[in-house]
Design a protein around this motif. Structure first.
Motif: not given
Length: 735
Positions: A188, A184-185, A216, A192, A244, A219, A241, A239, A144
């Motif tokens: 992420a 990023n994907e 998180i 998650w 999320k 960000e 996050w 984002k 990160h």
């Protein structure tokens, strides 16, 4: 006084005030352009000459010296204006050639800035590869950090290009940083996955979960800073996050517990499902309260978020279950679970969760409207079950009436069956079960129970009628017909006494009028069938009344007393309130049958001696019957045989002329006696003339009677046969 010329208009002078006292070298030094611009030198000389001339005029005339300051100020402004115009002219001239140069310089600066970061841009792909390796090795914090570095580089370049309006250059730069989206994907997805396993990780590997939360939060701070300060919002921002994080956590909770396979709508399967939910939710909230809270910042309010999520998910889940066709046990389980178990110390009120977990502010798990709807569905299911059970009970009862043995008796010898116990136990159990939910459901089930009991009594009454019809076809079937009718009367009395105990509130145990009427109809029908059975045995005897044989002293009434006494012994197997009613109805039946026999126009007294014999026979019969009923326990004041004594007085009256007064007293006491009844009695005397008959009937017409309240009719049930007309030939005279 002559007007002084202005410097602009005065002839040239050798020197101006500003150049007075300057040497020739100074002048030449001050005018280096004279060699290049000879016209300028000439103009300067003319100006100096004009100024010198003007100054000489001033000094020769002292009065002009006072305006010297004003002149100097004016000339200063004038020079400034001239210089400004000159500068503007020169600047316009220069800008026309400098515009292209400025554009070239701007492009040079932009290219220089791009060239300056080219080494970093060219190294981005290498950073991408390294960051991916870190992610695959779950070195999330390091990955990160590199990701943020690359994003910062991209955002810085894009910000500069944005300020300079180089959109085409932005597109080129974005193409170099296209790998950021994949990074990023990938990051992420790992985050998650970690959040989705948070309840397990906080117990087994909390460091990994804490790492995810730290990333998180990094960000989230970047998002906040950009939204507050930056004029340029980079691609992919904000984002969001943290939001999320909440979404993934909530989705994990709802997906794991409430999106499982189809829930068994039957009671046992649903009970297991609800028990598993109860156990798992309490266990998971313990983990959140004791472990997860320590792994996230306080402002996450993670325990409150999870509690709310469970509450809302359960609300939706119960609604989904209720869309199924649940049986009564399933509906009861849901109501009990939502209204009692959920808030109990076994679940959300568990000591390990208090006081931090509080669902009181989240509203009910089932809305009042949904609770009411579910209660009504439950009552419908219970009603169907009660109806089925009662129908079976009635079928069994009907079969027992045809057994070859008498019905069972209680400890006092009264006939009975198990019907009232079965019915009342079933209704009472359902009402008591409903009370475990709430008062509302208990009242609904209570109302249903009374409705079903009323309907059951109607079906039981129809069954008695059917049994009576079969008995009329063959009096030997059922063998113990009277005994079972008596058992039904005792059963009806037991039901009547037990109904009030069904109501949960002792202060409101009044039996509804419709149910009281159903119980009364049931009792009347059973009594009617018993009296019809008695009548079948009495009718052969009553048909012999009146007759000459009876008048001469037969034992006809003695035989009637034997039949009555036999039935009275049967009636003694029924409890006292109904026994007394049966005695009264039997006595009324006997009295009305005796009177009906007298009014059948079978006999007319031919002499005063016969009238005397008739009076004696009436006195003996009525006395014998009255003593019988008194001996059975029926008070003389409750007997209808007094009508026979009163009728006897009409027969025994010596003087027919006094009949009108005697009849008036008779119809006053028995207002349901009609003209036909009195006329028949007058015929029975055999000595009443047409004139006396007319007077009596006219008197009755003048004194119409009204039945008083509580009067037991006796004559209105007796039909008087129409007298036979004498036979006449078609064209002849009557004989």
């Amino acid at each position: 006084m002559e007007e002084q010329e202005s410097p602009a208009l005065a002839p040239a002078a050798p020197h101006s005030p500003d150049t007075m006292g300057m040497s020739a070298e100074d002048e030449r030094a001050a005018s280096p352009r004279d060699e290049e611009w000879p016209e300028a030198e000439k103009a300067e000389k003319l100006a100096r000459g004009a100024a010198l001339k003007w100054a000489s005029g001033v000094f020769y005339r002292p009065e002009k010296l006072e305006g010297l300051g004003h002149y100097r100020s004016r000339e200063t402004q004038r020079n400034s204006s001239i210089q400004s115009r000159l500068k503007s002219t020169v600047q316009s001239y220069l800008e026309g050639g400098l515009q292209q140069m400025r554009a070239l310089v701007e492009k040079h600066v932009q290219l220089a800035s791009v060239v300056q970061v080219l080494p970093q841009i060219f190294s981005v792909q290498e950073v991408f590869s390294h960051t991916l390796q870190l992610l695959h090795g779950q070195r999330l914090l390091e990955a990160h950090a590199e990701l943020m570095m690359v994003e910062h580089l991209r955002d810085d370049i894009l910000s500069q290009l944005h300020l300079r309006g180089l959109s085409s250059a932005q597109t080129t730069v974005l193409s170099y940083f296209s790998g950021l989206q994949q990074l990023n994907e990938t990051l992420a997805k790992q985050l998650w996955d970690i959040v989705g396993s948070s309840l397990r990780l906080v117990r087994e590997d909390p460091a990994l979960f804490v790492t995810a939360v730290r990333i998180i939060e990094r960000e989230e701070k970047i998002d906040d800073t950009l939204l507050l300060e930056a004029t340029f919002l980079p691609p992919g921002r904000p984002k969001g996050w943290r939001q999320k994080f909440y979404h993934v956590l909530q989705d994990t909770i709802t997906g794991a517990r409430f999106r499982a396979a189809h829930v068994d709508a039957e009671g046992p399967g649903l009970a297991r499902h609800l028990a598993a939910l109860q156990k798992d939710i309490v266990s998971e909230l313990r983990v959140v309260k004791d472990l997860m809270v320590q792994c996230v910042p306080a402002h996450y309010n993670i325990l409150s978020v999870c509690t709310t999520t469970y509450h809302q998910a359960l609300t939706s889940h119960l609604q989904e279950i209720l869309r199924e066709d649940l049986d009564k046990q399933g509906l009861f389980l849901l109501l009990e679970w939502a209204l009692h178990v959920y808030h109990s110390p076994e679940m959300m009120g568990h000591p390990d969760l208090l006081p931090e977990v509080d669902v009181s502010a989240l509203g009910p798990l089932m809305s009042p409207e949904l609770v009411d709807q579910t209660e009504r569905r439950y009552v419908v299911k219970v009603k169907a079950s009660v109806l089925e059970w009662m129908q079976r009970t009635l079928e069994v009862e009907f079969k027992e009436w045809f057994r070859e043995e008498e019905p069972e008796t209680d400890h006092q010898g009264f006939f009975q069956s198990a019907l009232p116990v079965i019915v009342m136990q079933m209704l009472n159990e359902n009402i008591q079960v409903a009370s475990l939910i709430n008062d509302s459901l208990q009242q609904k089930v209570y109302n249903m129970a009374l409705e079903e009991l009323e309907a059951f009594l109607g079906r039981l009454r129809e069954a008695l009628v059917q049994c009576g019809k079969e008995h009329q076809q063959d009096r030997a079937v059922p063998k113990y017909y009277v005994s079972y009718l008596l058992a039904m009367l005792n059963n009806n009395l037991a039901l009547s006494n037990s109904v009030s105990s069904l109501h949960p509130d002792t202060a409101h145990r009044e039996v509804p009028a419709s149910l009281r009427a159903a119980l009364d109809r049931m009792q009347k029908k059973a009594c009617q069938l018993l009296l019809e059975e008695l009548l079948l045995d009495l009718q052969p005897l009553c048909l012999q009344l009146p007759s000459r044989k009876w008048l001469s002293g037969s034992q006809l009434v003695g035989s009637m007393c034997e039949v009555i006494d036999k039935y009275a012994k049967h009636f003694s197997r029924v409890r006292k309130p109904v026994f007394t009613l049966l005695l009264m109805e039997t006595e009324l039946l006997v009295a009305s049958q005796y009177l009906r026999a007298l009014m059948q126009r079978k006999m007319v007294c031919k002499s005063e001696e016969e009238r005397g014999q008739l009076c004696d026979r009436l006195l003996q019969d009525t006395t014998q019957l009255r003593e019988l009923f008194c001996g059975l326990g029926l008070d003389q004041s409750q007997q209808s045989l007094e009508a026979v004594f009163a009728l006897r007085e009409l027969i025994c009256l010596k003087d027919p002329a006094l009949l009108s007064l005697e009849v008036l007293g008779f119809i006053t006491k028995y207002p349901d006696a009609s003209d036909e009844h009195i006329s028949t009695l007058l015929d029975l005397r055999g000595d009443v003339s047409k004139e006396v008959r007319h007077v009596v009937l006219e008197m009755m017409a003048q004194h119409p009677q009204v039945l008083p309240e509580g009067y037991r009719p006796i004559f209105s049930t007796i039909l008087v046969p129409v007298p036979e007309l004498p036979f006449c030939l078609r064209k002849g005279k009557c004989a």
